[in-house]
Design an enzyme around this catalytic site. Sequence first.
Site, PDB file in Angstrom:
ATOM      1  N   GLU A 254       0.812  -1.212   0.000  1.00 49.65           N
ATOM      2  CA  GLU A 254       0.000   0.000   0.000  1.00 49.65           C
ATOM      3  C   GLU A 254       0.843   1.258   0.000  1.00 49.65           C
ATOM      4  O   GLU A 254       2.000   1.254   0.410  1.00 49.65           O
ATOM      5  CB  GLU A 254      -0.961   0.030   1.181  1.00 49.65           C
ATOM      6  CG  GLU A 254      -0.607  -0.893   2.290  1.00 49.65           C
ATOM      7  CD  GLU A 254      -1.561  -0.770   3.442  1.00 49.65           C
ATOM      8  OE1 GLU A 254      -2.145  -1.806   3.765  1.00 49.65           O
ATOM      9  OE2 GLU A 254      -1.703   0.323   4.011  1.00 49.65           O
TER      10      GLU A 254
ATOM     11  N   CYS B 236       3.606   8.339   0.667  1.00 48.01           N
ATOM     12  CA  CYS B 236       4.164   7.435   1.682  1.00 48.01           C
ATOM     13  C   CYS B 236       4.304   6.073   1.013  1.00 48.01           C
ATOM     14  O   CYS B 236       3.313   5.485   0.585  1.00 48.01           O
ATOM     15  CB  CYS B 236       3.211   7.369   2.866  1.00 48.01           C
ATOM     16  SG  CYS B 236       3.690   6.149   4.094  1.00 48.01           S
TER      17      CYS B 236
ATOM     18  N   CYS C  76       6.655  -7.351   6.956  1.00 48.97           N
ATOM     19  CA  CYS C  76       7.796  -6.846   7.723  1.00 48.97           C
ATOM     20  C   CYS C  76       8.178  -7.903   8.749  1.00 48.97           C
ATOM     21  O   CYS C  76       7.309  -8.550   9.320  1.00 48.97           O
ATOM     22  CB  CYS C  76       7.410  -5.543   8.432  1.00 48.97           C
ATOM     23  SG  CYS C  76       8.762  -4.805   9.368  1.00 48.97           S
TER      24      CYS C  76
ATOM     25  N   CYS D  15       6.531  -5.516  15.377  1.00 49.47           N
ATOM     26  CA  CYS D  15       6.113  -4.599  16.451  1.00 49.47           C
ATOM     27  C   CYS D  15       4.656  -4.908  16.815  1.00 49.47           C
ATOM     28  O   CYS D  15       3.831  -5.131  15.934  1.00 49.47           O
ATOM     29  CB  CYS D  15       6.245  -3.152  15.994  1.00 49.47           C
ATOM     30  SG  CYS D  15       7.907  -2.762  15.421  1.00 49.47           S
TER      31      CYS D  15
ATOM     32  N   CYS E 260       1.563  -2.925  15.216  1.00 48.77           N
ATOM     33  CA  CYS E 260       1.559  -2.625  13.776  1.00 48.77           C
ATOM     34  C   CYS E 260       0.987  -3.770  12.949  1.00 48.77           C
ATOM     35  O   CYS E 260       1.342  -4.933  13.146  1.00 48.77           O
ATOM     36  CB  CYS E 260       2.986  -2.325  13.330  1.00 48.77           C
ATOM     37  SG  CYS E 260       3.141  -2.101  11.553  1.00 48.77           S
TER      38      CYS E 260
ATOM     39  N   GLY F  81       6.818  -2.172   5.903  1.00 47.50           N
ATOM     40  CA  GLY F  81       8.198  -2.647   5.788  1.00 47.50           C
ATOM     41  C   GLY F  81       9.205  -1.791   6.511  1.00 47.50           C
ATOM     42  O   GLY F  81       8.941  -0.666   6.906  1.00 47.50           O
ATOM     43  N   GLU F  82      10.383  -2.385   6.712  1.00 47.93           N
ATOM     44  CA  GLU F  82      11.475  -1.705   7.412  1.00 47.93           C
ATOM     45  C   GLU F  82      12.562  -1.396   6.371  1.00 47.93           C
ATOM     46  O   GLU F  82      13.273  -2.299   5.920  1.00 47.93           O
ATOM     47  CB  GLU F  82      11.995  -2.629   8.524  1.00 47.93           C
ATOM     48  CG  GLU F  82      13.305  -2.238   9.159  1.00 47.93           C
ATOM     49  CD  GLU F  82      13.355  -0.793   9.660  1.00 47.93           C
ATOM     50  OE1 GLU F  82      12.535  -0.405  10.479  1.00 47.93           O
ATOM     51  OE2 GLU F  82      14.234  -0.043   9.182  1.00 47.93           O
TER      52      GLU F  82
ATOM     53  N   SER G 280      11.398   5.412  14.956  1.00 47.36           N
ATOM     54  CA  SER G 280      10.166   5.023  15.655  1.00 47.36           C
ATOM     55  C   SER G 280      10.543   4.575  17.055  1.00 47.36           C
ATOM     56  O   SER G 280      10.845   3.406  17.294  1.00 47.36           O
ATOM     57  CB  SER G 280       9.484   3.885  14.893  1.00 47.36           C
ATOM     58  OG  SER G 280       9.151   4.318  13.605  1.00 47.36           O
ATOM     59  N   LEU G 281      10.513   5.512  17.978  1.00 46.41           N
ATOM     60  CA  LEU G 281      10.996   5.220  19.334  1.00 46.41           C
ATOM     61  C   LEU G 281       9.867   4.649  20.195  1.00 46.41           C
ATOM     62  O   LEU G 281      10.012   3.584  20.784  1.00 46.41           O
ATOM     63  CB  LEU G 281      11.581   6.504  19.939  1.00 46.41           C
ATOM     64  CG  LEU G 281      12.386   6.324  21.208  1.00 46.41           C
ATOM     65  CD1 LEU G 281      13.586   5.423  20.991  1.00 46.41           C
ATOM     66  CD2 LEU G 281      12.846   7.678  21.754  1.00 46.41           C
ATOM     67  N   HIS G 282       8.797   5.371  20.323  1.00 45.41           N
ATOM     68  CA  HIS G 282       7.557   4.918  20.955  1.00 45.41           C
ATOM     69  C   HIS G 282       7.625   4.617  22.450  1.00 45.41           C
ATOM     70  O   HIS G 282       6.608   4.259  23.054  1.00 45.41           O
ATOM     71  CB  HIS G 282       6.975   3.685  20.253  1.00 45.41           C
ATOM     72  CG  HIS G 282       6.714   3.867  18.797  1.00 45.41           C
ATOM     73  ND1 HIS G 282       6.239   5.036  18.258  1.00 45.41           N
ATOM     74  CD2 HIS G 282       6.877   3.012  17.744  1.00 45.41           C
ATOM     75  CE1 HIS G 282       6.103   4.893  16.943  1.00 45.41           C
ATOM     76  NE2 HIS G 282       6.497   3.691  16.603  1.00 45.41           N
TER      77      HIS G 282
ATOM     78  N   CYS H 174      -0.628   1.872   8.304  1.00 39.81           N
ATOM     79  CA  CYS H 174       0.065   1.014   7.361  1.00 39.81           C
ATOM     80  C   CYS H 174      -0.161  -0.474   7.617  1.00 39.81           C
ATOM     81  O   CYS H 174      -0.213  -0.920   8.734  1.00 39.81           O
ATOM     82  CB  CYS H 174       1.557   1.328   7.352  1.00 39.81           C
ATOM     83  SG  CYS H 174       2.474   0.756   8.766  1.00 39.81           S
TER      84      CYS H 174
HETATM   85  N1  SAH Z   1       9.328   0.143   9.613  1.00 38.98           N
HETATM   86  C1  SAH Z   1       9.544   1.523   9.720  1.00 38.98           C
HETATM   87  C2  SAH Z   1       8.726   2.349   8.750  1.00 38.98           C
HETATM   88  C3  SAH Z   1       7.309   1.942   8.519  1.00 38.98           C
HETATM   89  S1  SAH Z   1       6.208   2.055   9.871  1.00 38.98           S
HETATM   90  C4  SAH Z   1       9.296   1.984  11.129  1.00 38.98           C
HETATM   91  O1  SAH Z   1       8.803   1.228  11.933  1.00 38.98           O
HETATM   92  O2  SAH Z   1       9.670   3.123  11.413  1.00 38.98           O
HETATM   93  C5  SAH Z   1       5.793   3.776   9.840  1.00 38.98           C
HETATM   94  C6  SAH Z   1       5.387   4.339  11.187  1.00 38.98           C
HETATM   95  O3  SAH Z   1       4.061   3.913  11.554  1.00 38.98           O
HETATM   96  C7  SAH Z   1       6.307   3.922  12.315  1.00 38.98           C
HETATM   97  O4  SAH Z   1       6.624   5.031  13.118  1.00 38.98           O
HETATM   98  C8  SAH Z   1       5.426   2.951  13.065  1.00 38.98           C
HETATM   99  O5  SAH Z   1       5.876   2.783  14.359  1.00 38.98           O
HETATM  100  C9  SAH Z   1       4.064   3.572  12.919  1.00 38.98           C
HETATM  101  N2  SAH Z   1       2.945   2.696  13.217  1.00 38.98           N
HETATM  102  C10 SAH Z   1       2.790   1.412  12.900  1.00 38.98           C
HETATM  103  N3  SAH Z   1       1.604   0.948  13.350  1.00 38.98           N
HETATM  104  C11 SAH Z   1       1.004   1.978  13.973  1.00 38.98           C
HETATM  105  C12 SAH Z   1      -0.228   2.132  14.661  1.00 38.98           C
HETATM  106  N4  SAH Z   1      -1.094   1.123  14.786  1.00 38.98           N
HETATM  107  N5  SAH Z   1      -0.520   3.341  15.183  1.00 38.98           N
HETATM  108  C13 SAH Z   1       0.342   4.378  15.033  1.00 38.98           C
HETATM  109  N6  SAH Z   1       1.509   4.286  14.410  1.00 38.98           N
HETATM  110  C14 SAH Z   1       1.858   3.101  13.888  1.00 38.98           C
HETATM  111 FE1  SF4 Z   2       7.707  -3.210  10.658  1.00 37.19          FE
HETATM  112 FE2  SF4 Z   2       7.676  -0.578  11.140  1.00 37.19          FE
HETATM  113 FE3  SF4 Z   2       5.474  -2.075  11.457  1.00 37.19          FE
HETATM  114 FE4  SF4 Z   2       7.481  -2.354  13.163  1.00 37.19          FE
HETATM  115  S1  SF4 Z   2       6.241  -0.521  12.847  1.00 37.19           S
HETATM  116  S2  SF4 Z   2       6.326  -4.041  12.212  1.00 37.19           S
HETATM  117  S3  SF4 Z   2       9.219  -2.076  11.829  1.00 37.19           S
HETATM  118  S4  SF4 Z   2       6.525  -1.672   9.556  1.00 37.19           S
END
Ligand code: SAH
Ligand code: SF4
Length: 350
Positions: A92, A105, A112, A116, A119, A159-160, A214-216, A333
Amino acid sequence: MEKQDIRSFSIDELTGFLDDLSQPKFRAKQIFKWLQSGIEDFSEMTNIPNSLREILNEKCYIANVKIVKKFVSKIDGTVKYVYELFDGEFIESVLMKYEHGYTVCISTQVGCRMGCSFCASGLDGLYRNLTASEMLAQITKAQTDNNIRVSNVVMMGMGEPLDNFDNSIKFLELVSHDEGLNIGLRHISLSTSGVVNGIEKLAKYNFPITLSISLHAPNDKIRNSMMRVNKKWNIDALLNACKEYQKVTTRRISFEYALIEGVNDSNECADELARKLKGIMCHVNLIPANPVKENSFKKPNIQKILRFKERLKYNGINATVRRTLGADIDASCGQLRRKHKEVLLDDNTQ
Ligand code: SAH
Ligand code: SF4
Protein backbone atom coordinates in the site's frame (compact mmCIF):
# COMPACT_ATOMS: atom_id res chain seq x y z
CA MET A 1 17.82 -16.13 -19.08
CA GLU A 2 15.89 -14.18 -16.46
CA LYS A 3 14.79 -10.72 -17.56
CA GLN A 4 16.53 -7.81 -15.89
CA ASP A 5 14.91 -5.13 -13.75
CA ILE A 6 15.93 -2.23 -15.99
CA ARG A 7 14.00 0.37 -13.98
CA SER A 8 16.37 -0.19 -11.06
CA PHE A 9 19.42 0.63 -13.23
CA SER A 10 21.39 3.82 -12.67
CA ILE A 11 22.61 5.76 -15.73
CA ASP A 12 26.07 4.19 -15.27
CA GLU A 13 24.60 0.70 -15.14
CA LEU A 14 22.51 1.44 -18.21
CA THR A 15 25.59 2.74 -20.02
CA GLY A 16 27.45 -0.51 -19.27
CA PHE A 17 24.44 -2.59 -20.27
CA LEU A 18 24.08 -0.75 -23.59
CA ASP A 19 27.81 -0.95 -24.20
CA ASP A 20 27.60 -4.75 -23.95
CA LEU A 21 24.91 -4.56 -26.63
CA SER A 22 27.18 -2.35 -28.79
CA GLN A 23 24.76 0.56 -28.43
CA PRO A 24 25.85 4.19 -28.17
CA LYS A 25 26.37 5.75 -24.75
CA PHE A 26 23.96 8.66 -25.25
CA ARG A 27 21.01 6.27 -25.27
CA ALA A 28 21.53 5.56 -21.56
CA LYS A 29 20.27 8.97 -20.47
CA GLN A 30 17.31 8.83 -22.86
CA ILE A 31 16.26 5.41 -21.64
CA PHE A 32 16.81 6.37 -17.99
CA LYS A 33 14.49 9.37 -18.42
CA TRP A 34 11.76 7.20 -19.89
CA LEU A 35 12.04 4.59 -17.19
CA GLN A 36 11.96 7.14 -14.41
CA SER A 37 8.97 8.92 -15.95
CA GLY A 38 6.72 5.96 -15.27
CA ILE A 39 6.15 4.46 -18.72
CA GLU A 40 4.75 0.94 -18.69
CA ASP A 41 6.03 -0.43 -21.98
CA PHE A 42 9.16 -0.13 -24.13
CA SER A 43 6.96 0.88 -27.08
CA GLU A 44 6.42 4.23 -25.35
CA MET A 45 10.12 5.13 -25.81
CA THR A 46 9.46 7.14 -28.94
CA ASN A 47 12.99 8.48 -29.46
CA ILE A 48 14.57 5.01 -29.23
CA PRO A 49 14.88 2.96 -32.45
CA ASN A 50 12.47 0.07 -32.76
CA SER A 51 15.27 -2.46 -33.03
CA LEU A 52 16.71 -1.38 -29.65
CA ARG A 53 13.27 -1.31 -28.03
CA GLU A 54 12.83 -4.92 -29.12
CA ILE A 55 16.17 -5.97 -27.68
CA LEU A 56 15.32 -4.25 -24.39
CA ASN A 57 11.96 -5.96 -24.31
CA GLU A 58 13.63 -9.33 -24.81
CA LYS A 59 16.23 -8.85 -22.10
CA CYS A 60 14.45 -6.65 -19.55
CA TYR A 61 11.15 -5.87 -17.89
CA ILE A 62 9.75 -2.56 -16.61
CA ALA A 63 8.70 -3.00 -12.98
CA ASN A 64 5.34 -1.49 -12.20
CA VAL A 65 2.44 -1.58 -9.77
CA LYS A 66 -1.23 -2.06 -10.58
CA ILE A 67 -3.98 -0.26 -8.70
CA VAL A 68 -6.37 -2.83 -7.27
CA LYS A 69 -8.08 -0.62 -4.68
CA LYS A 70 -8.23 3.11 -4.24
CA PHE A 71 -9.86 5.06 -1.43
CA VAL A 72 -10.23 8.83 -1.58
CA SER A 73 -10.88 10.75 1.61
CA LYS A 74 -13.88 13.07 1.47
CA ILE A 75 -12.35 15.09 4.29
CA ASP A 76 -8.95 16.02 2.87
CA GLY A 77 -8.49 14.29 -0.50
CA THR A 78 -5.90 11.82 0.80
CA VAL A 79 -5.71 8.81 -1.50
CA LYS A 80 -4.83 5.34 -0.25
CA TYR A 81 -3.87 2.71 -2.77
CA VAL A 82 -3.57 -1.04 -2.63
CA TYR A 83 -1.18 -2.01 -5.40
CA GLU A 84 -0.62 -5.45 -6.86
CA LEU A 85 2.92 -6.48 -7.80
CA PHE A 86 3.95 -8.72 -10.69
CA ASP A 87 3.92 -11.81 -8.45
CA GLY A 88 0.44 -11.22 -7.02
CA GLU A 89 1.64 -9.69 -3.73
CA PHE A 90 0.03 -6.52 -2.40
CA ILE A 91 1.47 -3.34 -0.95
CA GLU A 92 0.00 0.00 0.00
CA SER A 93 0.84 3.63 -0.56
CA VAL A 94 -0.74 6.88 0.50
CA LEU A 95 -0.84 10.18 -1.38
CA MET A 96 -1.31 13.24 0.83
CA LYS A 97 -1.78 16.87 -0.09
CA TYR A 98 -0.13 19.53 2.03
CA GLU A 99 0.21 23.28 1.43
CA HIS A 100 3.73 22.73 0.08
CA GLY A 101 2.74 20.01 -2.37
CA TYR A 102 2.10 16.30 -2.63
CA THR A 103 3.71 13.67 -0.43
CA VAL A 104 3.70 9.95 -1.11
CA CYS A 105 4.16 7.43 1.68
CA ILE A 106 5.73 4.34 0.14
CA SER A 107 6.17 0.74 1.25
CA THR A 108 9.64 -0.78 1.16
CA GLN A 109 8.80 -4.45 1.77
CA VAL A 110 5.86 -6.81 1.43
CA GLY A 111 5.11 -7.40 5.11
CA CYS A 112 7.80 -6.85 7.72
CA ARG A 113 9.89 -9.12 9.91
CA MET A 114 10.26 -6.72 12.84
CA GLY A 115 6.97 -7.75 14.47
CA CYS A 116 6.11 -4.60 16.45
CA SER A 117 3.08 -5.41 18.58
CA PHE A 118 1.00 -2.38 17.52
CA CYS A 119 1.56 -2.63 13.78
CA ALA A 120 -0.52 -4.43 11.17
CA SER A 121 2.33 -4.66 8.64
CA GLY A 122 4.32 -7.15 10.65
CA LEU A 123 1.50 -9.49 11.66
CA ASP A 124 2.35 -12.12 9.03
CA GLY A 125 6.08 -11.55 8.87
CA LEU A 126 8.12 -10.66 5.82
CA TYR A 127 7.09 -11.90 2.38
CA ARG A 128 9.80 -10.22 0.35
CA ASN A 129 11.80 -7.07 -0.21
CA LEU A 130 10.68 -4.52 -2.76
CA THR A 131 13.08 -3.57 -5.54
CA ALA A 132 14.09 0.06 -5.97
CA SER A 133 11.95 0.10 -9.12
CA GLU A 134 8.88 -1.05 -7.18
CA MET A 135 9.44 1.78 -4.70
CA LEU A 136 9.70 4.26 -7.58
CA ALA A 137 6.63 2.85 -9.28
CA GLN A 138 4.49 3.72 -6.26
CA ILE A 139 5.35 7.37 -6.85
CA THR A 140 4.96 7.44 -10.63
CA LYS A 141 1.65 5.59 -10.43
CA ALA A 142 0.28 8.14 -7.95
CA GLN A 143 1.52 10.94 -10.21
CA THR A 144 -0.08 9.64 -13.40
CA ASP A 145 -3.28 8.55 -11.67
CA ASN A 146 -3.82 12.07 -10.30
CA ASN A 147 -2.00 14.08 -12.95
CA ILE A 148 0.20 15.77 -10.35
CA ARG A 149 3.87 16.04 -9.43
CA VAL A 150 5.01 14.58 -6.14
CA SER A 151 7.44 16.77 -4.22
CA ASN A 152 8.01 14.79 -1.02
CA VAL A 153 8.42 11.14 -0.14
CA VAL A 154 8.23 9.36 3.20
CA MET A 155 9.45 5.78 3.51
CA MET A 156 6.89 5.02 6.19
CA GLY A 157 4.55 2.53 4.59
CA MET A 158 4.79 -1.19 5.02
CA GLY A 159 8.20 -2.65 5.79
CA GLU A 160 11.47 -1.71 7.41
CA PRO A 161 13.64 0.21 4.90
CA LEU A 162 16.90 -0.55 6.72
CA ASP A 163 16.08 -4.27 6.57
CA ASN A 164 16.05 -3.79 2.78
CA PHE A 165 19.13 -1.60 2.86
CA ASP A 166 20.64 -1.86 -0.62
CA ASN A 167 17.34 -1.40 -2.45
CA SER A 168 16.41 1.55 -0.23
CA ILE A 169 19.75 3.24 -0.99
CA LYS A 170 19.32 2.57 -4.67
CA PHE A 171 15.83 4.03 -4.54
CA LEU A 172 17.14 7.21 -2.85
CA GLU A 173 19.78 7.61 -5.54
CA LEU A 174 17.31 7.06 -8.39
CA VAL A 175 14.44 9.17 -7.11
CA SER A 176 16.68 12.17 -6.44
CA HIS A 177 18.53 11.98 -9.77
CA ASP A 178 18.14 15.17 -11.79
CA GLU A 179 17.43 13.22 -14.98
CA GLY A 180 14.75 11.25 -13.16
CA LEU A 181 12.00 12.35 -10.76
CA ASN A 182 14.46 14.81 -9.25
CA ILE A 183 12.88 14.77 -5.79
CA GLY A 184 15.52 16.34 -3.55
CA LEU A 185 16.87 14.21 -0.72
CA ARG A 186 15.92 17.03 1.66
CA HIS A 187 12.33 16.25 0.76
CA ILE A 188 12.59 12.59 1.71
CA SER A 189 12.18 10.94 5.14
CA LEU A 190 13.27 7.43 5.98
CA SER A 191 11.66 5.85 9.01
CA THR A 192 13.24 3.00 10.94
CA SER A 193 12.22 0.97 13.96
CA GLY A 194 15.83 1.22 15.16
CA VAL A 195 18.00 -1.07 13.05
CA VAL A 196 21.27 0.23 14.48
CA ASN A 197 23.68 -1.37 12.02
CA GLY A 198 21.57 0.11 9.22
CA ILE A 199 21.73 3.59 10.77
CA GLU A 200 25.51 3.26 11.00
CA LYS A 201 25.76 2.24 7.35
CA LEU A 202 23.37 4.98 6.28
CA ALA A 203 25.49 7.64 8.02
CA LYS A 204 28.34 6.80 5.63
CA TYR A 205 26.25 8.01 2.66
CA ASN A 206 25.72 11.37 4.36
CA PHE A 207 22.41 11.92 2.54
CA PRO A 208 20.55 15.09 3.53
CA ILE A 209 17.35 13.06 4.11
CA THR A 210 15.39 13.22 7.35
CA LEU A 211 16.01 10.17 9.51
CA SER A 212 12.93 9.28 11.48
CA ILE A 213 13.22 6.92 14.44
CA SER A 214 10.17 5.02 15.65
CA LEU A 215 11.00 5.22 19.33
CA HIS A 216 7.56 4.92 20.96
CA ALA A 217 8.89 4.38 24.49
CA PRO A 218 11.21 6.14 26.92
CA ASN A 219 12.75 3.01 28.47
CA ASP A 220 13.70 -0.56 27.61
CA LYS A 221 11.00 -2.12 29.76
CA ILE A 222 8.19 -0.51 27.79
CA ARG A 223 9.98 -0.66 24.43
CA ASN A 224 10.77 -4.37 24.84
CA SER A 225 7.07 -5.03 25.31
CA MET A 226 6.21 -3.24 22.05
CA MET A 227 9.15 -3.75 19.74
CA ARG A 228 11.19 -6.91 19.32
CA VAL A 229 14.01 -4.94 17.71
CA ASN A 230 14.73 -3.39 21.11
CA LYS A 231 16.00 -6.74 22.38
CA LYS A 232 18.73 -6.64 19.78
CA TRP A 233 19.51 -2.91 19.99
CA ASN A 234 18.23 -1.26 23.15
CA ILE A 235 17.41 2.41 23.61
CA ASP A 236 20.94 3.38 24.65
CA ALA A 237 22.44 1.65 21.61
CA LEU A 238 19.85 3.29 19.37
CA LEU A 239 20.31 6.79 20.75
CA ASN A 240 24.09 6.45 20.57
CA ALA A 241 23.75 5.52 16.91
CA CYS A 242 21.53 8.59 16.44
CA LYS A 243 24.17 10.82 18.04
CA GLU A 244 26.86 9.40 15.79
CA TYR A 245 24.58 9.79 12.77
CA GLN A 246 23.97 13.41 13.68
CA LYS A 247 27.69 14.10 14.10
CA VAL A 248 28.24 13.02 10.50
CA THR A 249 25.15 14.45 8.81
CA THR A 250 24.36 17.44 11.08
CA ARG A 251 20.71 16.75 10.30
CA ARG A 252 17.92 17.08 12.85
CA ILE A 253 16.45 13.70 13.75
CA SER A 254 12.74 13.00 14.01
CA PHE A 255 11.43 10.69 16.71
CA GLU A 256 8.05 9.05 16.21
CA TYR A 257 6.11 8.31 19.35
CA ALA A 258 2.77 6.50 19.00
CA LEU A 259 0.77 7.16 22.15
CA ILE A 260 -1.02 4.12 23.52
CA GLU A 261 -3.34 4.54 26.47
CA GLY A 262 -1.94 3.19 29.71
CA VAL A 263 1.27 1.98 28.06
CA ASN A 264 3.52 4.94 27.22
CA ASP A 265 1.39 8.05 27.79
CA SER A 266 2.07 9.00 31.44
CA ASN A 267 3.70 12.21 32.65
CA GLU A 268 6.62 10.11 33.88
CA CYS A 269 7.06 8.73 30.37
CA ALA A 270 7.16 12.26 28.95
CA ASP A 271 9.77 13.33 31.51
CA GLU A 272 11.88 10.24 30.96
CA LEU A 273 11.67 10.68 27.19
CA ALA A 274 12.82 14.29 27.45
CA ARG A 275 15.80 13.23 29.59
CA LYS A 276 16.77 10.53 27.10
CA LEU A 277 16.64 12.88 24.12
CA LYS A 278 18.71 15.64 25.75
CA GLY A 279 21.73 16.42 23.60
CA ILE A 280 20.17 15.28 20.34
CA MET A 281 18.95 17.97 17.96
CA CYS A 282 15.51 16.53 17.34
CA HIS A 283 11.81 16.84 16.93
CA VAL A 284 9.21 14.49 18.40
CA ASN A 285 6.16 13.54 16.35
CA LEU A 286 3.37 12.35 18.59
CA ILE A 287 1.01 9.97 16.82
CA PRO A 288 -2.26 8.92 18.43
CA ALA A 289 -1.90 5.12 18.06
CA ASN A 290 -4.13 3.75 15.38
CA PRO A 291 -6.13 0.81 16.71
CA VAL A 292 -5.42 -2.42 14.82
CA LYS A 293 -8.19 -5.00 14.64
CA GLU A 294 -5.88 -7.77 15.85
CA ASN A 295 -4.86 -5.83 18.98
CA SER A 296 -6.73 -4.33 21.89
CA PHE A 297 -4.85 -1.10 22.57
CA LYS A 298 -6.45 2.33 22.50
CA LYS A 299 -5.22 5.82 21.84
CA PRO A 300 -5.34 8.31 24.71
CA ASN A 301 -7.88 11.13 24.54
CA ILE A 302 -6.80 14.41 23.01
CA GLN A 303 -6.34 16.17 26.38
CA LYS A 304 -3.86 13.53 27.43
CA ILE A 305 -2.02 13.76 24.11
CA LEU A 306 -1.74 17.54 24.40
CA ARG A 307 -0.59 17.24 28.00
CA PHE A 308 2.16 14.85 26.89
CA LYS A 309 3.24 17.33 24.24
CA GLU A 310 3.28 20.26 26.69
CA ARG A 311 5.30 18.22 29.15
CA LEU A 312 7.93 17.51 26.49
CA LYS A 313 8.01 21.19 25.55
CA TYR A 314 8.36 22.21 29.18
CA ASN A 315 11.37 19.88 29.31
CA GLY A 316 12.90 21.55 26.26
CA ILE A 317 11.89 19.02 23.61
CA ASN A 318 10.20 20.19 20.42
CA ALA A 319 7.05 18.19 19.74
CA THR A 320 3.98 18.23 17.51
CA VAL A 321 0.94 16.01 17.27
CA ARG A 322 0.71 14.46 13.85
CA ARG A 323 -2.33 15.53 11.88
CA THR A 324 -4.43 12.54 10.93
CA LEU A 325 -5.06 12.51 7.20
CA GLY A 326 -7.62 10.33 5.52
CA ALA A 327 -9.28 9.41 8.80
CA ASP A 328 -12.42 8.32 6.98
CA ILE A 329 -10.84 5.93 4.49
CA ASP A 330 -8.87 3.45 6.58
CA ALA A 331 -6.32 2.97 9.25
CA SER A 332 -2.54 2.90 9.31
CA CYS A 333 0.06 1.01 7.36
CA GLY A 334 -0.45 -2.64 6.66
CA GLN A 335 -4.14 -2.65 7.40
CA LEU A 336 -5.42 -2.05 3.90
CA ARG A 337 -3.29 -4.81 2.48
CA ARG A 338 -4.44 -7.28 5.13
CA LYS A 339 -8.04 -6.37 4.52
CA HIS A 340 -7.62 -6.78 0.82
CA LYS A 341 -5.95 -10.17 1.24
CA GLU A 342 -8.69 -11.30 3.59
CA VAL A 343 -11.32 -10.32 1.08
CA LEU A 344 -9.48 -12.25 -1.58
CA LEU A 345 -9.12 -15.28 0.65
CA ASP A 346 -12.58 -15.19 2.10
CA ASP A 347 -15.39 -13.16 0.59
CA ASN A 348 -17.35 -13.20 3.85
CA THR A 349 -14.75 -11.32 5.83
CA GLN A 350 -16.00 -7.77 5.27
N1 SAH B 1 9.33 0.14 9.61
C1 SAH B 1 9.54 1.52 9.72
C2 SAH B 1 8.73 2.35 8.75
C3 SAH B 1 7.31 1.94 8.52
S1 SAH B 1 6.21 2.06 9.87
C4 SAH B 1 9.30 1.98 11.13
O1 SAH B 1 8.80 1.23 11.93
O2 SAH B 1 9.67 3.12 11.41
C5 SAH B 1 5.79 3.78 9.84
C6 SAH B 1 5.39 4.34 11.19
O3 SAH B 1 4.06 3.91 11.55
C7 SAH B 1 6.31 3.92 12.31
O4 SAH B 1 6.62 5.03 13.12
C8 SAH B 1 5.43 2.95 13.06
O5 SAH B 1 5.88 2.78 14.36
C9 SAH B 1 4.06 3.57 12.92
N2 SAH B 1 2.94 2.70 13.22
C10 SAH B 1 2.79 1.41 12.90
N3 SAH B 1 1.60 0.95 13.35
C11 SAH B 1 1.00 1.98 13.97
C12 SAH B 1 -0.23 2.13 14.66
N4 SAH B 1 -1.09 1.12 14.79
N5 SAH B 1 -0.52 3.34 15.18
C13 SAH B 1 0.34 4.38 15.03
N6 SAH B 1 1.51 4.29 14.41
C14 SAH B 1 1.86 3.10 13.89
FE1 SF4 C 1 7.71 -3.21 10.66
FE2 SF4 C 1 7.68 -0.58 11.14
FE3 SF4 C 1 5.47 -2.07 11.46
FE4 SF4 C 1 7.48 -2.35 13.16
S1 SF4 C 1 6.24 -0.52 12.85
S2 SF4 C 1 6.33 -4.04 12.21
S3 SF4 C 1 9.22 -2.08 11.83
S4 SF4 C 1 6.52 -1.67 9.56
